[in-house]
Design an enzyme around this catalytic site. Structure first.
Site, short mmCIF file in Angstrom:
data_model
loop_
_atom_site.label_atom_id
_atom_site.label_comp_id
_atom_site.label_asym_id
_atom_site.label_seq_id
_atom_site.Cartn_x
_atom_site.Cartn_y
_atom_site.Cartn_z
N HIS A 260 42.95 40.61 28.10
CA HIS A 260 42.44 39.74 27.23
C HIS A 260 40.84 39.58 27.20
O HIS A 260 40.30 40.35 28.04
CB HIS A 260 42.87 38.22 27.55
CG HIS A 260 42.36 37.70 28.83
ND1 HIS A 260 42.84 38.03 29.97
CD2 HIS A 260 41.18 37.10 29.15
CE1 HIS A 260 42.06 37.63 31.02
NE2 HIS A 260 41.09 37.07 30.41
N HIS B 174 33.89 41.96 27.46
CA HIS B 174 34.49 43.06 27.96
C HIS B 174 35.95 42.91 28.28
O HIS B 174 36.53 41.71 28.29
CB HIS B 174 33.88 43.60 29.06
CG HIS B 174 33.80 42.73 30.29
ND1 HIS B 174 32.90 41.60 30.07
CD2 HIS B 174 34.82 42.05 31.10
CE1 HIS B 174 33.09 40.66 31.25
NE2 HIS B 174 34.24 41.00 31.68
P1 2AM Z 1 38.01 36.68 32.55
O1 2AM Z 1 37.42 37.15 31.45
O2 2AM Z 1 39.42 36.47 32.54
O3 2AM Z 1 37.32 35.30 33.16
C1 2AM Z 1 33.60 39.34 35.52
O4 2AM Z 1 33.53 38.18 36.38
C2 2AM Z 1 35.08 39.49 35.18
O5 2AM Z 1 35.95 39.61 36.07
C3 2AM Z 1 35.47 38.33 34.11
O6 2AM Z 1 35.61 38.90 32.86
C4 2AM Z 1 36.62 37.83 34.58
O7 2AM Z 1 37.78 37.66 33.80
C5 2AM Z 1 36.87 38.77 35.73
N1 2AM Z 1 37.55 38.09 36.80
C6 2AM Z 1 39.08 38.12 37.25
N2 2AM Z 1 39.03 37.55 38.42
C7 2AM Z 1 37.85 37.02 38.71
C8 2AM Z 1 37.54 36.01 39.76
N3 2AM Z 1 38.49 35.65 40.70
N4 2AM Z 1 36.40 35.68 39.61
C9 2AM Z 1 35.56 35.94 38.87
N5 2AM Z 1 35.80 37.09 37.71
C10 2AM Z 1 37.12 37.46 37.78
#
Ligand code: 2AM
Length: 187
Positions: free
Chosen positions: A128, A41
């Site tokens: 991204h 996603h």
């Molecule tokens: P990422 O794809 O850049 O890892 C669910 O966890 C989504 O929230 C993930 O896709 C993650 O992005 C994003 N996310 C952003 N900050 C986060 C954090 N501090 N902890 C966990 N997930 C985070």
């Protein structure tokens, strides 16, 4: 408490393309924890643990923002690694197309959620799709070369809603459940 985040879902066709790319990258047998394509996603905002009152506020606010934004088109774009090739942590695929609409939607979400007590990110938003997270340096430099060489072609897809997800952490991998879908206005 509900561990919550806001995201844009991907159509099945784009997930298929991402799966094919991921399979090419997997053939390097590097130490990566891969994100299953059905769970990929585009994150707009990660909120962490919030209570049910806050969740209601987040749903109302997001629905309101979305109703004032037109739907727009994105395509899969170039691949890369965060934070850089020297200490890679995340392998990702970027987006092209109406990225200004995406950034605008993101900025409005940040602004309106800040007004109800959720602090905005200090880092600039880098839209991204996370393909995998680096777990060891095994075979990593060959894989990174392949990531930057990846030629990605995808038809544009329409973004017509924002999904509010709950993320439940389990020892294996997070489980995502849809809490609400907030439609964007028709373009
Ligand atoms: P990422 O794809 O850049 O890892 C669910 O966890 C989504 O929230 C993930 O896709 C993650 O992005 C994003 N996310 C952003 N900050 C986060 C954090 N501090 N902890 C966990 N997930 C985070």
């Amino acid at each position: 408490m509900v561990r919550t985040f806001l995201a844009i879902d991907l159509p099945a066709e784009q997930k298929k393309i991402l799966e094919k790319i991921q399979n090419r990258w997997k053939s390097f047998r590097a130490g990566i924890r891969w994100v299953p394509p059905d769970r990929m996603h585009l994150t707009l905002k990660f909120l962490g643990d919030i209570n049910t009152f806050q969740l209601k506020q987040v749903i109302d606010t997001t629905r309101n923002i979305c109703s004032n934004h037109s739907s727009f088109n994105l395509s899969l774009g170039a691949a890369g690694v965060f934070p850089g090739t020297r200490r890679p942590r995340v392998l990702w695929i970027g987006l092209t197309g109406d990225t200004r609409d995406l950034i605008l939607l993101h900025d409005h979400i940040e602004e309106h959620l800040a007004a109800i007590g959720f602090p905005p990110e200090s880092r600039r938003y880098s839209p991204h799709l996370t393909m995998g997270r680096v777990r060891s340096s095994r075979q990593i430099s060959r894989l990174i070369d392949a990531v930057y060489d990846e030629q990605i072609r995808s038809a544009p897809f329409q973004v017509s809603e924002v999904t509010i997800y709950e993320s439940i952490l389990t020892p294996e991998s997070p489980v995502y459940t849809v809490l609400d879908r907030c439609p964007l206005a028709c373009s």
